[in-house]
Design a protein around this motif. Sequence first.
Motif, short mmCIF file in Angstrom:
data_model
loop_
_atom_site.label_atom_id
_atom_site.label_comp_id
_atom_site.label_asym_id
_atom_site.label_seq_id
_atom_site.Cartn_x
_atom_site.Cartn_y
_atom_site.Cartn_z
N SER A 66 42.28 32.41 44.61
CA SER A 66 42.62 30.99 44.78
C SER A 66 44.00 30.68 44.22
O SER A 66 44.78 29.96 44.85
CB SER A 66 41.56 30.10 44.13
OG SER A 66 40.35 30.22 44.83
N ALA A 67 44.30 31.22 43.06
CA ALA A 67 45.63 31.00 42.47
C ALA A 67 46.70 31.66 43.32
O ALA A 67 47.77 31.07 43.57
CB ALA A 67 45.66 31.54 41.04
N ALA A 68 46.43 32.87 43.78
CA ALA A 68 47.40 33.57 44.63
C ALA A 68 47.60 32.83 45.95
O ALA A 68 48.73 32.75 46.46
CB ALA A 68 46.94 35.00 44.88
N ALA A 69 46.55 32.26 46.50
CA ALA A 69 46.66 31.50 47.75
C ALA A 69 47.59 30.30 47.55
O ALA A 69 48.44 30.01 48.40
CB ALA A 69 45.29 31.05 48.22
N ALA A 70 47.44 29.62 46.42
CA ALA A 70 48.32 28.47 46.13
C ALA A 70 49.77 28.91 46.00
O ALA A 70 50.68 28.24 46.49
CB ALA A 70 47.85 27.77 44.86
N ARG A 110 43.57 32.47 51.19
CA ARG A 110 42.65 33.32 50.41
C ARG A 110 42.20 34.53 51.23
O ARG A 110 42.08 35.64 50.70
CB ARG A 110 41.44 32.53 49.92
CG ARG A 110 41.70 31.78 48.63
CD ARG A 110 40.45 31.16 48.05
NE ARG A 110 39.82 30.19 48.92
CZ ARG A 110 40.24 28.93 49.08
NH1 ARG A 110 41.28 28.49 48.42
NH2 ARG A 110 39.62 28.11 49.89
N THR A 111 41.98 34.33 52.51
CA THR A 111 41.58 35.44 53.39
C THR A 111 42.64 36.53 53.39
O THR A 111 42.33 37.72 53.30
CB THR A 111 41.33 34.93 54.82
OG1 THR A 111 40.24 33.99 54.78
CG2 THR A 111 41.00 36.05 55.77
N VAL A 112 43.91 36.13 53.48
CA VAL A 112 45.01 37.11 53.48
C VAL A 112 45.06 37.83 52.13
O VAL A 112 45.22 39.06 52.08
CB VAL A 112 46.36 36.42 53.79
CG1 VAL A 112 47.53 37.36 53.58
CG2 VAL A 112 46.35 35.89 55.22
N VAL A 113 44.93 37.09 51.05
CA VAL A 113 44.97 37.70 49.72
C VAL A 113 43.82 38.69 49.54
O VAL A 113 44.03 39.85 49.14
CB VAL A 113 44.94 36.61 48.62
CG1 VAL A 113 44.73 37.23 47.24
CG2 VAL A 113 46.22 35.77 48.66
N LEU A 139 45.73 29.84 62.07
CA LEU A 139 46.15 30.49 60.83
C LEU A 139 45.62 31.92 60.67
O LEU A 139 45.97 32.60 59.71
CB LEU A 139 45.74 29.65 59.62
CG LEU A 139 46.41 28.29 59.52
CD1 LEU A 139 45.77 27.45 58.42
CD2 LEU A 139 47.91 28.43 59.29
N ALA A 140 44.80 32.35 61.60
CA ALA A 140 44.27 33.71 61.54
C ALA A 140 45.34 34.68 62.05
O ALA A 140 45.85 34.51 63.15
CB ALA A 140 43.01 33.83 62.39
N VAL A 141 45.68 35.64 61.23
CA VAL A 141 46.64 36.66 61.64
C VAL A 141 45.99 38.02 61.45
O VAL A 141 45.23 38.22 60.50
CB VAL A 141 47.97 36.57 60.85
CG1 VAL A 141 48.72 35.30 61.19
CG2 VAL A 141 47.76 36.68 59.36
N GLU A 142 46.31 38.91 62.36
CA GLU A 142 45.75 40.26 62.25
C GLU A 142 46.39 40.98 61.08
O GLU A 142 47.56 40.75 60.75
CB GLU A 142 46.02 41.04 63.54
CG GLU A 142 45.19 40.54 64.70
CD GLU A 142 45.34 41.42 65.93
OE1 GLU A 142 45.57 42.64 65.77
OE2 GLU A 142 45.23 40.88 67.03
#
Length: 191
Positions: free
Chosen positions: A154-158, A135-138, A75-78
């Motif tokens: 957290s809300a944005a990740a959902a 969450r990392t992406v956000v 799930l890690a993307v640059e």
Amino acid sequence: MTQTERQAGRPRSAEARAAVLRAVDDMLVEQGYAAMTMKGIAERAGVGRQTVYRWWSTKAEILLEASATDAAGELAVESCSTVREDVERFLEAVVRFLTQSDAGLAYRALIGEAQHDAKVARLMAGADPLGGAARTVVVRNQQAGRLPAELDPSAAAAELVGPVVFRVLVQGASVGRAEIVAMAGRFVRQE
């Protein structure tokens, strides 16, 4: 015990742990979640049950660790040059994770189990690899000034992963490139 004997024990311990994580992945694919037992996992890994119980108290804990370890890489993307590109690449990774990956199969099994097992639900809530990756992406895009700083990660990740999870897990549908682009566009516009 000599220093050499102590050093020899550590790799065996790490090897045993890795064998358990591999065993649980293999057993999930072959047998399904319900058929797995701690005893069976230990036997498949070639270790004693006490070795398994030293690190984990349930098969859900083992499966979550195995899934989370693999998910971290899958799930890690640059970072991309725009938030939209970043979100599109991440959503592509989520689709692959949920539909093609053994780690995604483990994740889906745990989500299913969490629906009727409160302990598994708490376990997933505390260490959700998909939510953590989102969450990392956000946060990365907040720090780059491409998403509002006041946005709750957290809300944005959902909101980011929710549409894909719904399409794949609830509807059993495939999610193509055009749909990913549309989902990314909706996510970026609402922020």
